[in-house]
Design an enzyme around this catalytic site. Structure first.
Site, short mmCIF file in Angstrom:
data_model
loop_
_atom_site.label_atom_id
_atom_site.label_comp_id
_atom_site.label_asym_id
_atom_site.label_seq_id
_atom_site.Cartn_x
_atom_site.Cartn_y
_atom_site.Cartn_z
N ARG A 70 8.69 -3.53 6.07
CA ARG A 70 8.03 -2.44 6.77
C ARG A 70 7.12 -3.02 7.94
NH1 ARG A 70 9.21 -0.35 1.67
NH2 ARG A 70 7.40 -1.08 1.06
N GLU A 107 2.36 -9.07 -9.48
CA GLU A 107 1.79 -8.84 -10.91
C GLU A 107 2.45 -9.79 -12.24
OE1 GLU A 107 1.70 -4.48 -13.57
OE2 GLU A 107 2.76 -4.41 -11.55
#
Length: 183
Positions: A70, A107
Site C-alpha cells: 500500500r 509475530e
C-alpha cells in the site's frame, strides 16, 4: 506527530471517515483498517495526498520509499508532486536484478524487505511511506535498509496509526507523521 496536532485540519474528518473498519479480519480480534474505501472517495484520496505533499514539498526529500504494497499507492503521487524518485521496498524475490535486503521480525517468524542496489545513493534524503503503522516492524526494516546505503531517513509517514501497538517506539529516533490514529 499527528496531522491534527496544533489544530485539526478540516480535511482530516473526511479522510478518517473514508477508512472502513472491518472487524475480525483477517482473524478474530483484528479490527482491519481498510483503505480501499478511501481510494473510492476521490476527494478524501486527494486530501490525503495533498496533506503529505504540503508537509514534504520544502524538505528537500530526494527519495520516497514506498513499503509494499500500500506504500505503492501513496508514494508515487507524492514523489511526482515534490520532484523525488520513488523507490519500491518489496517482499523477497519480487524485484529483478541485484537487490539489498533487510530481515525483520514478525509475530511468528521473520520476513525480508528488498530494494534495488543503486536505487538510493549516499546522502539521499528519504521519506518512508506506508498506509499504516502497527508494530513498526516493516518501517524499522525500511529505515535500516535505507541507512545501510547511506541515506538520511527524514521521516516515516502513514495514513493510519494503531497507537496501542506502540509501533512508533520501534522507529528509534526517526520521526513519524500520521494523519489518523485508529481508536
Amino acid at each position: 506527530m499527528m496531522a491534527s496536532e496544533g489544530g485539526e485540519d478540516h480535511r482530516l474528518p473526511r479522510i478518517a471517515s473514508a477508512i472502513r473498519v472491518i472487524p475480525d479480519f483477517p482473524k478474530p480480534g483484528i479490527m482491519f483498517q481498510d483503505i480501499t474505501t478511501l481510494l473510492l472517495d476521490p476527494k478524501a484520496f486527494r486530501d490525503t495526498i495533498d496533506m503529505f505533499v504540503e508537509r514534504y514539498r520544502d524538505q528537500e526529500i530526494t527519495i520516497i520509499a514506498g513499503v509494499e504494497a500500500r506504500g505503492f499507492i501513496f508514494g508515487p503521487p507524492i514523489a511526482l508532486a515534490i520532484g523525488a524518485k520513488f523507490v519500491p521496498m518489496r517482499k523477497p524475490k519480487k524485484l529483478p536484478g541485484e537487490v539489498i535486503s533487510e530481515e525483520y521480525s514478525l509475530e511468528y517468524g521473520t520476513d525480508r524487505m528488498e530494494m534495488h542496489v543503486g536505487a538510493v545513493q549516499p546522502g539521499d534524503r528519504a521519506l518512508v511511506i506506508d498506509d499504516l503503522i502497527a508494530t513498526g516492524g516493516t518501517l524499522s526494516a525500511a529505515i535500516r535498509l535505507l541507512e545501510r546505503v547511506g541515506a538520511e531517513v527524514v521521516e516515516c509517514a502513514c495514513v493510519i496509526e494503531l497507537p496501542e501497538l506502540k509501533g512508533r517506539e520501534r522507529l528509534g529516533g526517526t520521526p513519524l507523521f500520521v494523519l489518523v490514529k485508529a481508536a
